[in-house]
Write a protein that holds these residues in place. Structure first.
Motif, PDB file in Angstrom:
ATOM      1  N   ASN A  46       0.820  -1.217   0.000  1.00 22.74           N
ATOM      2  CA  ASN A  46       0.000   0.000   0.000  1.00 22.74           C
ATOM      3  C   ASN A  46       0.854   1.267   0.000  1.00 22.74           C
ATOM      4  O   ASN A  46       0.529   2.235  -0.695  1.00 22.74           O
ATOM      5  CB  ASN A  46      -0.956   0.010   1.193  1.00 22.74           C
ATOM      6  N   ALA A  47       1.946   1.258   0.762  1.00 23.69           N
ATOM      7  CA  ALA A  47       2.826   2.430   0.804  1.00 23.69           C
ATOM      8  C   ALA A  47       3.494   2.656  -0.547  1.00 23.69           C
ATOM      9  O   ALA A  47       3.648   3.798  -0.993  1.00 23.69           O
ATOM     10  CB  ALA A  47       3.872   2.262   1.902  1.00 23.69           C
ATOM     11  N   THR A  48       3.874   1.574  -1.211  1.00 26.75           N
ATOM     12  CA  THR A  48       4.501   1.686  -2.530  1.00 26.75           C
ATOM     13  C   THR A  48       3.534   2.318  -3.524  1.00 26.75           C
ATOM     14  O   THR A  48       3.902   3.228  -4.274  1.00 26.75           O
ATOM     15  CB  THR A  48       4.971   0.305  -3.023  1.00 26.75           C
ATOM     16  N   ILE A  49       2.297   1.861  -3.510  1.00 29.94           N
ATOM     17  CA  ILE A  49       1.282   2.416  -4.408  1.00 29.94           C
ATOM     18  C   ILE A  49       1.020   3.887  -4.082  1.00 29.94           C
ATOM     19  O   ILE A  49       0.933   4.729  -4.977  1.00 29.94           O
ATOM     20  CB  ILE A  49      -0.020   1.589  -4.346  1.00 29.94           C
ATOM     21  N   GLU A  50       0.909   4.210  -2.799  1.00 31.15           N
ATOM     22  CA  GLU A  50       0.671   5.599  -2.393  1.00 31.15           C
ATOM     23  C   GLU A  50       1.795   6.512  -2.895  1.00 31.15           C
ATOM     24  O   GLU A  50       1.536   7.575  -3.467  1.00 31.15           O
ATOM     25  CB  GLU A  50       0.573   5.700  -0.870  1.00 31.15           C
ATOM     26  N   MET A  51       3.037   6.073  -2.689  1.00 28.18           N
ATOM     27  CA  MET A  51       4.169   6.888  -3.115  1.00 28.18           C
ATOM     28  C   MET A  51       4.204   7.047  -4.628  1.00 28.18           C
ATOM     29  O   MET A  51       4.379   8.158  -5.142  1.00 28.18           O
ATOM     30  CB  MET A  51       5.485   6.289  -2.621  1.00 28.18           C
ATOM     31  N   LEU A  52       4.043   5.955  -5.361  1.00 24.63           N
ATOM     32  CA  LEU A  52       4.104   6.044  -6.814  1.00 24.63           C
ATOM     33  C   LEU A  52       2.948   6.882  -7.367  1.00 24.63           C
ATOM     34  O   LEU A  52       3.152   7.703  -8.259  1.00 24.63           O
ATOM     35  CB  LEU A  52       4.105   4.651  -7.445  1.00 24.63           C
ATOM     36  N   ASN A  53       1.756   6.708  -6.842  1.00 24.22           N
ATOM     37  CA  ASN A  53       0.620   7.524  -7.292  1.00 24.22           C
ATOM     38  C   ASN A  53       0.863   9.009  -7.031  1.00 24.22           C
ATOM     39  O   ASN A  53       0.485   9.855  -7.846  1.00 24.22           O
ATOM     40  CB  ASN A  53      -0.681   7.071  -6.627  1.00 24.22           C
ATOM     41  N   THR A  54       1.505   9.333  -5.918  1.00 18.72           N
ATOM     42  CA  THR A  54       1.804  10.726  -5.609  1.00 18.72           C
ATOM     43  C   THR A  54       2.853  11.273  -6.575  1.00 18.72           C
ATOM     44  O   THR A  54       2.731  12.392  -7.077  1.00 18.72           O
ATOM     45  CB  THR A  54       2.270  10.874  -4.147  1.00 18.72           C
ATOM     46  N   ILE A  55       3.889  10.482  -6.859  1.00 22.42           N
ATOM     47  CA  ILE A  55       4.914  10.890  -7.830  1.00 22.42           C
ATOM     48  C   ILE A  55       4.282  11.157  -9.189  1.00 22.42           C
ATOM     49  O   ILE A  55       4.552  12.174  -9.831  1.00 22.42           O
ATOM     50  CB  ILE A  55       6.023   9.819  -7.937  1.00 22.42           C
ATOM     51  N   VAL A  56       3.416  10.246  -9.626  1.00 20.80           N
ATOM     52  CA  VAL A  56       2.749  10.374 -10.927  1.00 20.80           C
ATOM     53  C   VAL A  56       1.885  11.636 -10.970  1.00 20.80           C
ATOM     54  O   VAL A  56       1.949  12.413 -11.923  1.00 20.80           O
ATOM     55  CB  VAL A  56       1.912   9.107 -11.224  1.00 20.80           C
ATOM     56  N   ALA A  57       1.095  11.854  -9.927  1.00 24.03           N
ATOM     57  CA  ALA A  57       0.201  13.010  -9.898  1.00 24.03           C
ATOM     58  C   ALA A  57       0.979  14.319  -9.833  1.00 24.03           C
ATOM     59  O   ALA A  57       0.691  15.264 -10.584  1.00 24.03           O
ATOM     60  CB  ALA A  57      -0.757  12.900  -8.708  1.00 24.03           C
ATOM     61  N   GLU A  58       1.965  14.392  -8.960  1.00 24.86           N
ATOM     62  CA  GLU A  58       2.726  15.636  -8.778  1.00 24.86           C
ATOM     63  C   GLU A  58       3.563  15.997 -10.002  1.00 24.86           C
ATOM     64  O   GLU A  58       3.862  17.164 -10.228  1.00 24.86           O
ATOM     65  CB  GLU A  58       3.628  15.536  -7.547  1.00 24.86           C
ATOM     66  N   ASN A  59       3.959  14.982 -10.779  1.00 25.46           N
ATOM     67  CA  ASN A  59       4.813  15.222 -11.945  1.00 25.46           C
ATOM     68  C   ASN A  59       4.077  15.077 -13.270  1.00 25.46           C
ATOM     69  O   ASN A  59       4.685  15.195 -14.330  1.00 25.46           O
ATOM     70  CB  ASN A  59       6.026  14.290 -11.894  1.00 25.46           C
ATOM     71  N   GLU A  60       2.773  14.797 -13.203  1.00 23.51           N
ATOM     72  CA  GLU A  60       1.926  14.691 -14.398  1.00 23.51           C
ATOM     73  C   GLU A  60       2.528  13.754 -15.442  1.00 23.51           C
ATOM     74  O   GLU A  60       2.754  14.132 -16.588  1.00 23.51           O
ATOM     75  CB  GLU A  60       1.686  16.084 -14.988  1.00 23.51           C
ATOM     76  N   ILE A  61       2.797  12.517 -15.015  1.00 23.93           N
ATOM     77  CA  ILE A  61       3.371  11.531 -15.927  1.00 23.93           C
ATOM     78  C   ILE A  61       2.433  10.337 -16.074  1.00 23.93           C
ATOM     79  O   ILE A  61       1.525  10.144 -15.276  1.00 23.93           O
ATOM     80  CB  ILE A  61       4.762  11.059 -15.448  1.00 23.93           C
TER      81      ILE A  61
END
Length: 122
Positions: free
Chosen positions: A22-37
């Protein structure tokens, strides 16, 4: 277009499979959203964990995300430095982008904010 690295880190409270995934998904989703990738922008993802997290491979969570099936992933152990942050998952996401280094948003969540307080959001 350049290849840029996006760093991310997050801590979990316990060495439990669901917390790691769950933490891995949370972190990756945040990276994706914040960087618009999107996954097609990704060259690869390098994942490290501290030695006290051995209940699951964090990459397993990424592999199950829609659109991420073909993204190259690699897991490894973080260097075991005495006194370093415990129960920590780190990501290095390499992307193809036109963004400058200054436009990249690195993500540090939970206890991992202590690693880079200059980059962490409150």
């Amino acid at each position: 277009m350049s290849v840029r690295g996006i760093r991310g880190a997050i801590t979990v409270e316990a060495n439990e499979e669901h917390q790691i995934l769950n933490a891995t998904i949370e972190m990756l989703n945040t990276i994706v959203a914040e960087n618009e990738i999107v996954p097609d922008d990704i060259c690869s993802v390098f994942v490290t964990v501290t030695g006290d997290l051995d209940e699951s491979f964090p990459a397993r969570a990424i592999r199950q995300m829609a659109g991420w099936e073909l993204v190259p992933l690699m897991c490894a152990l973080e260097v075991p430095v005495k006194g370093s942050l415990e129960r920590c998952i780190r990501l290095m996401v390499l992307i193809n982008t036109d963004k400058t280094q200054a436009q990249i948003r690195h993500i540090y969540l939970n206890g991992a904010q202590a690693l880079r307080p200059d980059l962490s959001k409150s």
